[in-house]
Write a protein that holds these residues in place. Structure first.
Motif, PDB file in Angstrom:
ATOM      1  N   MET A 170      -4.795 -60.135  -3.108  1.00  0.00           N
ATOM      2  CA  MET A 170      -4.087 -61.234  -2.855  1.00  0.00           C
ATOM      3  C   MET A 170      -2.399 -60.931  -2.575  1.00  0.00           C
ATOM      4  N   LYS A 228      -4.412 -48.358 -13.261  1.00  0.00           N
ATOM      5  CA  LYS A 228      -3.719 -48.886 -14.819  1.00  0.00           C
ATOM      6  C   LYS A 228      -4.278 -50.271 -14.942  1.00  0.00           C
ATOM      7  N   ARG A 247      -7.837 -50.299 -16.346  1.00  0.00           N
ATOM      8  CA  ARG A 247      -7.746 -49.657 -17.369  1.00  0.00           C
ATOM      9  C   ARG A 247      -7.411 -50.850 -18.466  1.00  0.00           C
ATOM     10  N   ILE A 248      -6.380 -51.655 -18.098  1.00  0.00           N
ATOM     11  CA  ILE A 248      -5.996 -52.631 -19.144  1.00  0.00           C
ATOM     12  C   ILE A 248      -6.759 -53.618 -19.214  1.00  0.00           C
ATOM     13  N   THR A 256      -8.841 -55.929 -22.526  1.00  0.00           N
ATOM     14  CA  THR A 256      -8.138 -57.151 -23.107  1.00  0.00           C
ATOM     15  C   THR A 256      -8.807 -58.034 -23.803  1.00  0.00           C
ATOM     16  N   TYR A 270       5.917 -73.588 -20.920  1.00  0.00           N
ATOM     17  CA  TYR A 270       7.372 -72.690 -20.438  1.00  0.00           C
ATOM     18  C   TYR A 270       7.458 -72.904 -19.134  1.00  0.00           C
ATOM     19  N   CYS A 290       4.097 -68.384 -26.558  1.00  0.00           N
ATOM     20  CA  CYS A 290       2.800 -68.561 -27.206  1.00  0.00           C
ATOM     21  C   CYS A 290       2.876 -69.282 -28.668  1.00  0.00           C
ATOM     22  N   VAL A 306       0.740 -55.820 -18.005  1.00  0.00           N
ATOM     23  CA  VAL A 306       0.041 -56.561 -19.277  1.00  0.00           C
ATOM     24  C   VAL A 306      -0.033 -58.078 -19.216  1.00  0.00           C
ATOM     25  N   THR A 364       0.090 -60.022 -16.467  1.00  0.00           N
ATOM     26  CA  THR A 364      -0.564 -60.485 -15.456  1.00  0.00           C
ATOM     27  C   THR A 364      -2.381 -60.247 -16.027  1.00  0.00           C
ATOM     28  N   PHE A 391       9.345 -62.112 -17.617  1.00  0.00           N
ATOM     29  CA  PHE A 391       8.827 -62.060 -18.942  1.00  0.00           C
ATOM     30  C   PHE A 391       8.793 -60.553 -19.533  1.00  0.00           C
ATOM     31  N   ILE A 415       5.450 -53.083 -26.154  1.00  0.00           N
ATOM     32  CA  ILE A 415       4.435 -52.570 -26.526  1.00  0.00           C
ATOM     33  C   ILE A 415       3.964 -52.734 -28.050  1.00  0.00           C
ATOM     34  N   PRO A 426       1.971 -55.909 -31.206  1.00  0.00           N
ATOM     35  CA  PRO A 426       0.801 -56.081 -32.084  1.00  0.00           C
ATOM     36  C   PRO A 426       0.944 -55.769 -33.240  1.00  0.00           C
ATOM     37  N   GLY A 486      -3.164 -63.697 -29.049  1.00  0.00           N
ATOM     38  CA  GLY A 486      -2.130 -63.314 -28.156  1.00  0.00           C
ATOM     39  C   GLY A 486      -2.505 -62.173 -27.627  1.00  0.00           C
ATOM     40  N   ARG A 507      -5.778 -58.750 -27.785  1.00  0.00           N
ATOM     41  CA  ARG A 507      -6.962 -58.168 -28.568  1.00  0.00           C
ATOM     42  C   ARG A 507      -6.497 -57.389 -29.704  1.00  0.00           C
ATOM     43  N   ILE A 558      -3.914 -57.583 -31.399  1.00  0.00           N
ATOM     44  CA  ILE A 558      -3.055 -58.450 -32.218  1.00  0.00           C
ATOM     45  C   ILE A 558      -4.211 -58.867 -33.423  1.00  0.00           C
ATOM     46  N   PHE A 613       2.124 -66.915 -32.444  1.00  0.00           N
ATOM     47  CA  PHE A 613       3.170 -65.836 -32.358  1.00  0.00           C
ATOM     48  C   PHE A 613       3.953 -66.153 -31.083  1.00  0.00           C
TER      49      PHE A 613
HETATM   50  C1  LIG Z   1      -4.255 -66.280  -8.887  1.00  0.00           C
HETATM   51  C2  LIG Z   1      -3.880 -65.136  -9.913  1.00  0.00           C
HETATM   52  C3  LIG Z   1      -2.727 -65.693 -10.730  1.00  0.00           C
HETATM   53  C4  LIG Z   1      -2.312 -64.476 -12.103  1.00  0.00           C
HETATM   54  C5  LIG Z   1      -1.138 -64.915 -12.572  1.00  0.00           C
HETATM   55  C6  LIG Z   1      -0.638 -63.982 -13.942  1.00  0.00           C
HETATM   56  C7  LIG Z   1       0.720 -64.038 -14.226  1.00  0.00           C
HETATM   57  C8  LIG Z   1       0.865 -63.963 -15.638  1.00  0.00           C
HETATM   58  C9  LIG Z   1       2.112 -64.338 -16.114  1.00  0.00           C
HETATM   59  C10 LIG Z   1       2.211 -64.944 -17.407  1.00  0.00           C
HETATM   60  C11 LIG Z   1       3.266 -64.527 -18.391  1.00  0.00           C
HETATM   61  C12 LIG Z   1       3.450 -65.536 -19.449  1.00  0.00           C
HETATM   62  C13 LIG Z   1       4.497 -65.170 -20.218  1.00  0.00           C
HETATM   63  C14 LIG Z   1       4.613 -65.674 -21.782  1.00  0.00           C
HETATM   64  C15 LIG Z   1       5.503 -64.623 -22.853  1.00  0.00           C
HETATM   65  C16 LIG Z   1       5.002 -64.935 -24.193  1.00  0.00           C
HETATM   66  C17 LIG Z   1       4.178 -64.197 -24.694  1.00  0.00           C
HETATM   67  C18 LIG Z   1       4.066 -64.449 -26.056  1.00  0.00           C
HETATM   68  O1  LIG Z   1       4.632 -65.319 -26.493  1.00  0.00           O
HETATM   69  S1  LIG Z   1       2.489 -63.808 -27.226  1.00  0.00           S
HETATM   70  C19 LIG Z   1       2.160 -62.006 -27.066  1.00  0.00           C
HETATM   71  C20 LIG Z   1       1.546 -61.455 -25.995  1.00  0.00           C
HETATM   72  N1  LIG Z   1       0.571 -60.453 -26.276  1.00  0.00           N
HETATM   73  C21 LIG Z   1       0.908 -59.240 -26.309  1.00  0.00           C
HETATM   74  O2  LIG Z   1       2.151 -58.598 -26.516  1.00  0.00           O
HETATM   75  C22 LIG Z   1      -0.143 -58.276 -26.737  1.00  0.00           C
HETATM   76  C23 LIG Z   1      -0.563 -57.388 -25.333  1.00  0.00           C
HETATM   77  N2  LIG Z   1      -1.409 -56.220 -25.644  1.00  0.00           N
HETATM   78  C24 LIG Z   1      -2.617 -56.108 -25.213  1.00  0.00           C
HETATM   79  O3  LIG Z   1      -3.400 -57.254 -25.292  1.00  0.00           O
HETATM   80  C25 LIG Z   1      -3.268 -54.643 -25.324  1.00  0.00           C
HETATM   81  O4  LIG Z   1      -2.259 -53.642 -25.685  1.00  0.00           O
HETATM   82  C26 LIG Z   1      -3.735 -54.318 -23.833  1.00  0.00           C
HETATM   83  C27 LIG Z   1      -4.984 -55.102 -23.547  1.00  0.00           C
HETATM   84  C28 LIG Z   1      -2.649 -54.446 -22.892  1.00  0.00           C
HETATM   85  C29 LIG Z   1      -4.007 -52.766 -24.072  1.00  0.00           C
HETATM   86  O5  LIG Z   1      -5.149 -52.721 -25.235  1.00  0.00           O
HETATM   87  P1  LIG Z   1      -4.872 -51.452 -26.067  1.00  0.00           P
HETATM   88  O6  LIG Z   1      -5.911 -51.442 -27.063  1.00  0.00           O
HETATM   89  O7  LIG Z   1      -3.630 -51.414 -26.413  1.00  0.00           O
HETATM   90  O8  LIG Z   1      -5.333 -49.998 -25.032  1.00  0.00           O
HETATM   91  P2  LIG Z   1      -4.544 -48.728 -25.088  1.00  0.00           P
HETATM   92  O9  LIG Z   1      -3.544 -48.248 -26.013  1.00  0.00           O
HETATM   93  O10 LIG Z   1      -5.462 -47.744 -24.366  1.00  0.00           O
HETATM   94  O11 LIG Z   1      -3.463 -49.056 -23.572  1.00  0.00           O
HETATM   95  C30 LIG Z   1      -4.005 -49.343 -22.204  1.00  0.00           C
HETATM   96  C31 LIG Z   1      -2.674 -49.374 -21.316  1.00  0.00           C
HETATM   97  O12 LIG Z   1      -1.939 -50.377 -21.593  1.00  0.00           O
HETATM   98  C32 LIG Z   1      -0.787 -49.913 -21.664  1.00  0.00           C
HETATM   99  N3  LIG Z   1       0.144 -50.828 -22.384  1.00  0.00           N
HETATM  100  C33 LIG Z   1      -0.220 -51.411 -23.611  1.00  0.00           C
HETATM  101  N4  LIG Z   1       0.549 -52.326 -23.903  1.00  0.00           N
HETATM  102  C34 LIG Z   1       1.652 -52.422 -22.993  1.00  0.00           C
HETATM  103  C35 LIG Z   1       2.624 -53.256 -22.838  1.00  0.00           C
HETATM  104  N5  LIG Z   1       3.202 -54.249 -23.731  1.00  0.00           N
HETATM  105  N6  LIG Z   1       3.558 -53.111 -21.797  1.00  0.00           N
HETATM  106  C36 LIG Z   1       3.042 -51.974 -20.897  1.00  0.00           C
HETATM  107  N7  LIG Z   1       1.963 -51.237 -20.950  1.00  0.00           N
HETATM  108  C37 LIG Z   1       1.184 -51.533 -22.195  1.00  0.00           C
HETATM  109  C38 LIG Z   1      -0.724 -48.600 -22.504  1.00  0.00           C
HETATM  110  O13 LIG Z   1       0.472 -47.849 -22.379  1.00  0.00           O
HETATM  111  C39 LIG Z   1      -2.059 -48.075 -21.658  1.00  0.00           C
HETATM  112  O14 LIG Z   1      -1.476 -47.264 -20.448  1.00  0.00           O
HETATM  113  P3  LIG Z   1      -2.143 -45.994 -19.867  1.00  0.00           P
HETATM  114  O15 LIG Z   1      -2.130 -44.950 -20.880  1.00  0.00           O
HETATM  115  O16 LIG Z   1      -3.597 -46.245 -19.673  1.00  0.00           O
HETATM  116  O17 LIG Z   1      -1.541 -45.655 -18.773  1.00  0.00           O
END
Ligand SMILES: CCCCCCCCCCCCCCCCCC(=O)SCCNC(=O)CCNC(=O)[C@H](O)C(C)(C)COP(=O)(O)OP(=O)(O)OC[C@H]1O[C@@H](n2cnc3c(N)ncnc32)[C@H](O)[C@@H]1OP(=O)(O)O
Length: 398
Positions: A55, A67, A70-71, A75, A144, A176, A219, A221, A274, A278, A281, A316, A318, A320, A379
């Motif tokens: 897209m 990457k 993997r992410i 989730t 937001y 959130c 992340v 996205t 945004f 890292i 959580p 927020g 998995r 967390i 949170f």
């Molecule tokens: C039509 C389509 C439209 C699509 C539109 C989509 C647009 C979306 C935009 C919306 C934005 C809204 C923003 C809102 C902001 C407020 C958020 C909050 O208030 S509430 C709080 C929001 N919630 C959170 O903050 C929690 C988010 N975190 C998670 O859910 C998990 O950490 C995970 C699922 C990302 C990974 O699972 P986990 O078990 O940790 O697995 P691993 O340890 O194996 O890591 C795998 C890979 O991920 C990497 N990595 C990890 N974290 C980060 C990071 N922060 N940063 C960068 N990288 C990160 C890590 O380095 C590794 O890389 P690699 O070694 O493979 O290269």
């Protein structure tokens, strides 16, 4: 003691009596819940990476795409709903280049889409409540996406036909914890205004943040989706047909010191940027127990086992939920409502907690009745934690 007015002296005791009458009876309660998602696009998480890179014409960024895959696998999400579709992304190429201004085009899109989605959730809540929309006295709207005045709160009030005297508040960019904050304010409004009925509406559309995948937004996205939630809040005396789903017993807001830089959102000419650190959580896991002890107002844990409670936790992400499970030694299934909502919808920011509450109140054969006491947690940027002690009344109580 007396207080002068134009006609002479008014006894203060009389004004105190009137102000006492303004207070409601007992704690506020959630009386009805509604949720909604955009009807257009549902993307399964297992081919989200393929879809989003196609897209946004970034298929050549193969390492980034790997990457993202993997992410996505980590989730705990199975699918998400979006307002944006391939056609609207194609019609707005500036959304894909953060160097180009695109805020105006995004604001134009959310101007109708956000109130429409909120209206859909609010209509369901009002229908369940069973009283006319004109009985709503207060509206608290959280999103937001608000960058204008008058804003979505007034549009929603107009769409629903609320009274011109409805007391409106809009909360912007709380991310959130917006849903938790709006419910906390609604509790205070309902308890301090006799007869008040507060409509809480949260509506989140990722299109204000959406961009082509890059090193900084993978992340978010992979995690966020679109949705709206609405709750009617009121305190006693309850009218015939009103039935409290959850009593809102006490509530606190806590900011984890020196974490302002860890989680944040910022309006720019290219939309809303945004940042999700890292360490989010881990920081939430380290601070959650104290927040709960503060919310329950005791010096120590309010119960010998946190498993004695039911849990409405904002999913927020998995890890967390995993950290909360570990820190509080929760039994498997205690966060089932949060994991279900994360799996079925992704993180819909402030609206998500309403989906979790909606999921929790559904009667379940396998788990039986909810425990009497529970905790709600949300949170967001700050890092801010909203905590609320809930009580699930028995069916024959009201
Ligand atoms: C039509 C389509 C439209 C699509 C539109 C989509 C647009 C979306 C935009 C919306 C934005 C809204 C923003 C809102 C902001 C407020 C958020 C909050 O208030 S509430 C709080 C929001 N919630 C959170 O903050 C929690 C988010 N975190 C998670 O859910 C998990 O950490 C995970 C699922 C990302 C990974 O699972 P986990 O078990 O940790 O697995 P691993 O340890 O194996 O890591 C795998 C890979 O991920 C990497 N990595 C990890 N974290 C980060 C990071 N922060 N940063 C960068 N990288 C990160 C890590 O380095 C590794 O890389 P690699 O070694 O493979 O290269």
């Amino acid at each position: 003691m007396t207080k002068a007015n134009g006609n002479g002296a008014v006894p203060v005791r009389e004004s105190q009596r009137r102000s006492m009458q303004q207070h409601a009876q007992g704690p506020a309660a959630m009386l009805a819940i509604g949720t909604a998602n955009p009807t257009g696009v549902v993307i399964p998480q297992d081919h989200f990476a393929d879809d989003i890179f196609r897209m946004t014409k970034t298929d050549h960024l193969t390492q980034l795409k790997e990457k993202m895959k993997r992410i996505c696998q980590k989730t705990g999400i199975e699918k998400r709903y979006f307002h944006l579709n391939e056609e609207s992304v194609g019609a707005n190429p500036e959304f894909l280049d953060r160097e180009l201004p695109s805020l105006d085009a995004r604001i134009d899109m959310v101007a109708t889409a956000v109130p429409k989605l909120a209206h859909s959730a609010a209509t369901k809540a009002i229908a369940e409540w069973g009283r006319p929309a004109t009985d709503i006295t207060h509206l608290v709207f959280s999103t937001y996406s608000a960058c204008q005045a008058p804003s979505f709160d007034l549009q929603l009030a107009t769409l629903l036909g609320l009274r011109p005297t409805v007391s409106r508040t809009i909360l912007s960019l709380h991310g959130c914890y917006g849903g938790g904050r709006a419910l906390h304010l609604a509790k205070q409004l309902a308890e301090n205004n006799h007869g008040a009925r507060v409509l809480v509406a949260c509506a989140e559309l990722t299109l204000v943040c959406f961009g082509a995948p890059d090193g900084s937004n993978l992340v978010g996205t992979a995690l966020f989706g679109d949705g709206a939630g609405a709750v009617i809040v009121g305190a006693g005396p309850f009218s015939e047909g009103e039935r409290p789903l959850f009593e809102m017993v006490s509530a606190t807001q806590t900011t984890i010191p020196r974490t302002e830089h860890v989680l944040g959102m910022q309006v720019s000419r290219a939309g809303v940027d945004f940042h999700l650190g890292i360490q989010v959580p881990t920081l939430i896991g380290q601070n959650i127990k104290q927040c709960l002890i503060d919310a329950f107002g005791t010096d120590d844990a309010p119960c010998s086992d946190w498993n004695d409670l039911f849990w409405a936790v904002h999913p927020g992400g998995r890890p967390i939920l995993d950290n909360i499970d570990t820190v509080l030694k929760l039994e498997p299934g205690k966060l089932a409502a949060s994991r279900h909502v994360l799996r079925e919808y992704g993180n819909m920011s402030g609206a998500t907690i309403v989906f979790v509450l909606d999921e929790l109140r559904r009667p379940r054969k396998e788990t039986g009745l909810l425990p009497e006491w529970g905790a709600m947690l949300a949170f967001g940027p700050g890092i801010t934690i909203e905590a609320m002690v809930l009580r699930a009344p028995r069916l024959d109580e009201y």
